[in-house]
Design an enzyme around this catalytic site. Structure first.
Site, PDB file in Angstrom:
ATOM      1  N   GLY A 193      11.008  25.844  25.063  1.00 13.56           N
ATOM      2  CA  GLY A 193      12.255  25.882  24.030  1.00 13.56           C
ATOM      3  C   GLY A 193      11.663  24.870  23.288  1.00 13.56           C
ATOM      4  N   ALA A 194      11.336  25.861  21.558  1.00 12.52           N
ATOM      5  CA  ALA A 194      11.311  24.487  20.627  1.00 12.52           C
ATOM      6  C   ALA A 194      12.252  24.594  19.821  1.00 12.52           C
ATOM      7  CB  ALA A 194       9.608  24.655  19.640  1.00 12.52           C
ATOM      8  N   VAL A 282      15.915  25.523  26.694  1.00 12.25           N
ATOM      9  CA  VAL A 282      15.945  26.235  26.163  1.00 12.25           C
ATOM     10  C   VAL A 282      17.741  26.790  25.528  1.00 12.25           C
ATOM     11  CG1 VAL A 282      14.690  27.741  27.404  1.00 12.25           C
ATOM     12  CG2 VAL A 282      16.182  27.811  28.422  1.00 12.25           C
ATOM     13  N   GLY A 283      18.832  26.008  25.812  1.00 14.00           N
ATOM     14  CA  GLY A 283      19.461  26.010  25.076  1.00 14.00           C
ATOM     15  C   GLY A 283      20.728  25.604  25.752  1.00 14.00           C
ATOM     16  N   ALA A 332      27.609  16.181  18.210  1.00 12.20           N
ATOM     17  CA  ALA A 332      28.683  15.356  18.476  1.00 12.20           C
ATOM     18  C   ALA A 332      29.559  15.345  16.906  1.00 12.20           C
ATOM     19  CB  ALA A 332      27.744  14.428  18.482  1.00 12.20           C
ATOM     20  N   HIS A 456      15.775   1.205  -6.612  1.00 10.59           N
ATOM     21  CA  HIS A 456      14.069   0.856  -6.913  1.00 10.59           C
ATOM     22  C   HIS A 456      13.858  -0.706  -6.102  1.00 10.59           C
ATOM     23  CE1 HIS A 456      10.502   1.473  -7.870  1.00 10.59           C
ATOM     24  NE2 HIS A 456      10.275   0.384  -8.311  1.00 10.59           N
TER      25      HIS A 456
END
Ligand code: FAD
Ligand code: AMP
Length: 479
Positions: A193-194, A282-283, A332, A456
């Site tokens: 799972g990515a 995978v979830g 969350a 900046h």
């Protein structure tokens, strides 16, 4: 202890504990039931508030991401600054002890907040019964108390999904919790799972020296993100040594002489790779097992998600549900916002959650962050857009920090210029995205950001320039 409350909250994760504190602030007599115990260290087995997020999720993962990034930078970034060290080493036990200390500190902090706000904290498993009563069960399943309340908020969260042919043994085939607790760096690590969790945990162990292979069933990388950003991310992760294989559907793993043999199919071909440990990422699924008695009136769908309306009301009067266990992203901050909104509704106010403005962050290096819609989603809806992007490499601050990778991409409505999405990849974009969430919450245009002065040299100048680029008037790049 009293057995009758204004509000009972089940679950003390970021949805539940935040809801309980807000209820108490609003003058409601509140109890919060949670069954979680500390997972490791000298506090192991003690009740531990904070849910997945504080115990085994957001916080411990960020602790390890930070430690591993410091180590990685020491070797790979510091030399560019003229700093060199011989024999850099990572003490995994110390890294883990630091993580445990952070978790204990924060979970203990929730207990103190409960005390200070007079939230009654109850340890055990809550089960919603008829007539707004809740049974509290101990580990053996015995009812130890029965509580009742005018209103009930369900915040049970979620648990990792297990692959049917690859059950967790919590030693070599582990879930995210197991991958947060490795006591040594695995030589070869397979991640299934990515998604966000797979990429974050893969990054941790890759930085510490594991050979990491990530197998992802989908053909496209990081489909939830803007694909422009996903392409940059994929290139960077590959350069870091994360071997991400797409279109790779993993079926099973067998323990052989050379380690764990993982079988997967890719483009119709069967492949195997050998690894020492596997993280199944995978979830997650809702943690609603044993939560709802059949006659409590609350419905869950076939995947276990509690059915709610826009206001987080379930079908049963006076019972609400928030967080990972209901529709929407499993994040969350989304859980907490729902928790606060429900508390305010219960107290007679008007809770508000803007689901179009939920920020997403992936804490890899570079970080990835976004708010609003992706270019591909807007195109699919046929919405006419204009976009502007700006690379960090063209900002003085990113160069000075030796962090030139990445960009900010802004998407606005072609006619009205209203901001529809902002997508970022680069150093500290988890912090930069806040400005754009606020801009979107205030229904700003890209012109509003373009006309706002940004200090900046800061990384936020890339946000400013991306806004200018929407109108093809960025200063530090050719439009
Ligand atoms: P949870 O945090 O899951 O809490 C629910 C609590 O309720 C738990 O303590 C559980 O034990 C308890 N409970 C459940 N049922 C009962 C019951 N019947 N009786 C008593 N107690 C019960 N999200 C982010 O936004 N940012 C991140 O960086 C991030 N990183 C993550 C990293 C990892 C490794 C993982 C696993 C998750 C991560 N998440 C992250 C997701 C985040 O943790 C969840 O979205 C969040 O915790 C959901 O909050 P919740 O309150 O809905 O549920
Ligand atoms: P997330 O839901 O964001 O945590 O990501 C989980 C990822 O796991 C998704 O991208 C899925 O496509 C992927 N996935 C689910 N099952 C498998 C599998 N059997 N093999 C490989 N990848 C999978």
């Amino acid at each position: 202890m009293a057995s009758s409350f204004d509000v009972i909250v089940i679950g003390a994760g970021p949805g539940g504990y935040v809801a309980a504190i807000r209820c108490a602030q609003l003058g409601l007599n509140t109890a919060c039931i949670d069954r979680q115990t500390q997972q490791r260290g000298d506090q192991k087995g003690r009740p531990s508030l904070g849910g997945t997020c504080l115990n085994v999720g957001c916080i411990p993962s960020k602790a390890l991401l930070d430690s591993s990034e410091q180590y990685h930078n020491l070797i790979h970034q510091f030399p560019a600054h003229g700093i060199s060290v011989d024999n850099a080493a990572m003490d995994v036990a110390k890294m883990q002890a630091r993580k445990e200390q952070i978790v204990s500190g924060l979970t203990g902090g929730i207990a103190q907040l409960f005390k200070a706000n007079k939230v009654t904290s109850v340890h055990g498993h809550g089960r919603v019964m008829q007539d707004n009563t809740v049974d509290v069960l101990d580990d053996s399943g015995q009812v130890i108390q029965t509580l009742s309340a005018r209103e009930i908020i369900l915040a049970p969260g979620s648990v990792p999904i297990e692959l049917p042919d690859m059950p967790f043994d919590h030693e070599v085939i582990v879930d995210s919790t197991g991958a947060l607790n490795f006591d040594q760096v695995p030589k070869r690590l397979g991640i299934i799972g990515a998604g966000v969790i797979g990429l974050e945990l893969g990054s941790v162990w890759n930085r510490l020296g594991s050979e990491v292979v990530v197998l992802e069933a989908l053909d496209d990388f990081l489909m939830i993100a803007d694909q422009h950003i996903a392409r940059v991310a994929k290139r960077q992760f590959a350069q870091q040594g994360l071997d991400i294989r797409l279109g790779a559907m993993v079926k099973k793993a067998d323990l052989g002489a050379g380690g764990l043999r993982m079988s997967y199919t890719q483009k119709g071909k069967r492949n195997t790779i050998e690894v020492d440990r596997i993280v199944v990422a995978v979830g997650r699924r809702p943690a609603t097992d044993g939560l709802l008695s059949p006659d409590c009136g609350v419905a869950a769908d076939d995947r276990g998600f509690i059915e709610v309306d826009d206001q987080c009301k379930t079908g049963a009067p006076h019972i609400w549900a928030v967080g990972d266990a209901v529709r929407g992203p499993m994040l969350a901050h989304k859980s907490s916002e729902e928790g606060v909104a429900v508390a305010e509704r219960i107290a007679g106010g008007t809770g508000h959650v803007d689901f179009n403005c939920v920020p997403w962050v992936i804490y890899t290096s570079p970080e990835i962050a976004w708010v609003g819609q992706t270019e591909q989603a807007l195109q699919q809806q046929g919405i006419e857009i204009k976009t502007g992007s700006f690379p960090f490499a063209a900002t003085g601050r990113a160069r000075a920090m030796e962090q030139p990778i990445g960009l900010v991409k802004m998407i606005a409505d072609a006619q009205t210029d209203r901001l529809l999405g902002v997508h970022m990849i680069g150093a500290h974009v988890s912090e930069l995205i806040g400005e754009c969430v606020l801009a979107m919450a205030y229904q700003s245009s890209s012109e509003d950001i373009a006309r706002t002065i940004h200090a900046h040299p800061t990384l936020s100048e890339a946000t400013h320039e991306a806004a200018l680029a929407v109108d093809k008037r960025a200063i530090h790049k050719v439009n």
